[in-house]
Design a protein around this motif. Structure first.
Motif, mmCIF file in Angstrom:
data_model
loop_
_atom_site.group_PDB
_atom_site.id
_atom_site.type_symbol
_atom_site.label_atom_id
_atom_site.label_comp_id
_atom_site.label_asym_id
_atom_site.label_seq_id
_atom_site.Cartn_x
_atom_site.Cartn_y
_atom_site.Cartn_z
ATOM 1 N N GLY A 1 54.150 24.977 57.259
ATOM 2 C CA GLY A 1 53.260 23.873 56.947
ATOM 3 C C GLY A 1 51.811 24.277 56.809
ATOM 4 N N VAL A 2 51.519 25.569 56.907
ATOM 5 C CA VAL A 2 50.156 26.055 56.735
ATOM 6 C C VAL A 2 50.147 27.076 55.598
ATOM 7 N N ASN A 3 48.966 27.546 55.255
ATOM 8 C CA ASN A 3 48.871 28.500 54.154
ATOM 9 C C ASN A 3 49.674 29.766 54.437
ATOM 10 N N GLU A 4 50.233 30.318 53.383
ATOM 11 C CA GLU A 4 51.079 31.498 53.530
ATOM 12 C C GLU A 4 50.285 32.649 54.134
ATOM 13 N N TRP A 5 50.899 33.336 55.075
ATOM 14 C CA TRP A 5 50.286 34.452 55.784
ATOM 15 C C TRP A 5 49.996 35.589 54.817
ATOM 16 N N GLU A 6 48.823 36.187 54.926
ATOM 17 C CA GLU A 6 48.417 37.240 54.010
ATOM 18 C C GLU A 6 49.360 38.438 54.054
ATOM 19 N N ASN B 1 38.232 29.052 55.626
ATOM 20 C CA ASN B 1 39.572 29.206 55.072
ATOM 21 C C ASN B 1 40.502 28.258 55.816
ATOM 22 N N MET B 2 41.468 27.697 55.108
ATOM 23 C CA MET B 2 42.426 26.818 55.768
ATOM 24 C C MET B 2 43.367 27.643 56.646
ATOM 25 N N PRO B 3 43.958 27.017 57.661
ATOM 26 C CA PRO B 3 44.809 27.765 58.600
ATOM 27 C C PRO B 3 45.993 28.442 57.925
ATOM 28 N N GLY B 4 46.330 29.608 58.439
ATOM 29 C CA GLY B 4 47.555 30.282 58.029
ATOM 30 C C GLY B 4 47.356 31.641 57.416
ATOM 31 N N GLN B 5 46.576 31.723 56.350
ATOM 32 C CA GLN B 5 46.480 32.974 55.599
ATOM 33 C C GLN B 5 45.969 34.118 56.465
ATOM 34 N N TRP B 6 44.957 33.849 57.273
ATOM 35 C CA TRP B 6 44.322 34.924 58.025
ATOM 36 C C TRP B 6 44.624 34.849 59.517
ATOM 37 N N PHE B 7 45.799 34.339 59.843
ATOM 38 C CA PHE B 7 46.250 34.408 61.230
ATOM 39 C C PHE B 7 46.517 35.861 61.603
#
Length: 365
Positions: free
Chosen positions: A141-146, A299-305
């Motif tokens: 449900g969050v942006n795809e992880w980088e 940045n929206m959550p997720g990509q840069w976790f």
């Protein structure tokens, strides 16, 4: 596909500390896919003084045999011609592209450049729309992880297990580990250690010294037998000294004294890391340390976790979330400054008091 015919491989990867850590599983996959190849890394010169060169992050002699550095965004035909000559001289037969995709036009330009350098096999140039524009991962449900986005780019080489610890191994040397142990033993003396980093390249990601000082005063009164280590760039030394003063007990300021790789070896021995959404956070998570991440909403959550499931990641999402700003003036960093000292303290204590690693929720509004 057979890798035996690919003896001279070039990896194309741009980025700094956090970007490089996100690409680490891909570097492992490329090394495993071309075990006997001579590997060259084409990368950017550090874009700012505090950004580490990629050799300082990945080391030398394992993931690649040499680097070619160039200024990002150059249109100087003499520089580009020299790059082509260097690639031709190395007789590169395969290029693996794991650099971020900016547009279809940019990927075509890069493809033509490498073809002009005589490269016959191009991997990672057939991109999907989600390689250009980050999409929401239906599983989270969050942006795809980088890290996942990058792994998909080179799927032709095989699947990459992003959960496997060996794919996050920085291949630290005994000398690097020994250097880290020397620093660690100066302060630890058998006690648990909190590590922090105040560093960030972007003003929008900076939580502020006053908040850091208040946090350390609170934690120092709770974590009575803990010691403090602060890592970062040389220009963060004064800020780190102020934080040590607020901590008021045993600690050490290592800003500017350790390389990223020695810092990684050091972080393997700490109990908890707290930092901004910046390179040191990803370095700590890569080393297996549970982390508290203090995020802006640029940045929206997720990509840069960061890597790992035992982290606490603090987000506030105002109406301007996803702005992408490096410097926030108009909204006065409303997102990150809405994260309170108590929010961070509670996140840290949640990790410390957890008996077992758990999948931690992102802390939203």
């Amino acid at each position: 596909m057979s890798a035996s015919k690919n003896k001279n491989v070039l990896i194309y990867r741009l980025g700094s500390l956090g970007d490089t850590i996100m690409a680490l599983p891909c570097f492992h996959k490329i090394k495993d896919s071309f075990p006997d190849a001579d590997i060259t890394l084409l990368t950017n010169k550090p874009v700012m003084a505090k950004a580490a060169a990629i050799e300082a992050i990945l080391g030398t002699g394992y993931f690649f045999d040499r680097t070619i550095n160039y200024p990002v965004g150059t249109r100087d035909w003499k520089v580009l011609l020299d790059l082509i000559k260097q690639i031709r001289a190395l007789k590169i037969d395969t290029v693996v592209n794991i650099t971020p995709v900016r547009s279809k036009k940019a990927i075509l330009r890069d493809k033509l450049f490498f073809m002009a350098a005589g490269v016959k096999r191009l991997i990672g140039f057939d991109v999907l729309e989600e390689d250009i524009n980050v999409v929401t991962d239906p599983q989270t449900g969050v942006n795809e992880w980088e890290a996942k986005r990058l792994a998909r780019r080179i799927k032709v080489l095989g699947d990459i297990d992003l959960e496997a610890p060996q794919n996050w191994d920085m291949r630290l040397t005994p000398a690097e580990t020994n250097a880290a142990n020397t620093y660690f033993d100066l302060v630890a003396q058998g006690s648990p250690v909190l590590a922090i980093s105040l560093g960030t390249k972007n003003q929008a990601n900076d939580w502020g010294l006053i908040n850091w000082q208040a946090l350390l005063i609170q934690l120092s009164g709770i974590l009575l037998n803990w010691k403090l280590i602060i890592i970062g760039a040389p220009d963060e030394t004064v800020l780190a000294d102020a934080c040590l003063e607020s901590w008021g007990r045993e600690g050490i300021n290592l800003c500017g004294k350790t390389t990223p790789r020695i810092s990684a070896a050091l972080l393997k021995r700490v109990s908890l890391f707290i930092g901004h959404d910046s390179g040191p956070l990803h370095l700590a998570a890569c080393s297996g340390v549970p982390c508290v991440g203090i995020y802006s909403a640029r940045n929206m959550p997720g990509q840069w976790f960061p890597r790992g499931k035992n982290n606490q990641l603090l987000y506030k999402l105002p109406e301007c979330a996803g702005c992408g700003l490096e410097t926030c003036i108009e909204k006065q960093k409303k997102c990150i400054l809405s994260i309170s000292v108590n929010n961070v303290q509670q996140a840290a204590l949640k990790i410390i008091n957890s008996g077992k690693p758990k999948i931690s929720p992102v802390l939203y509004n």
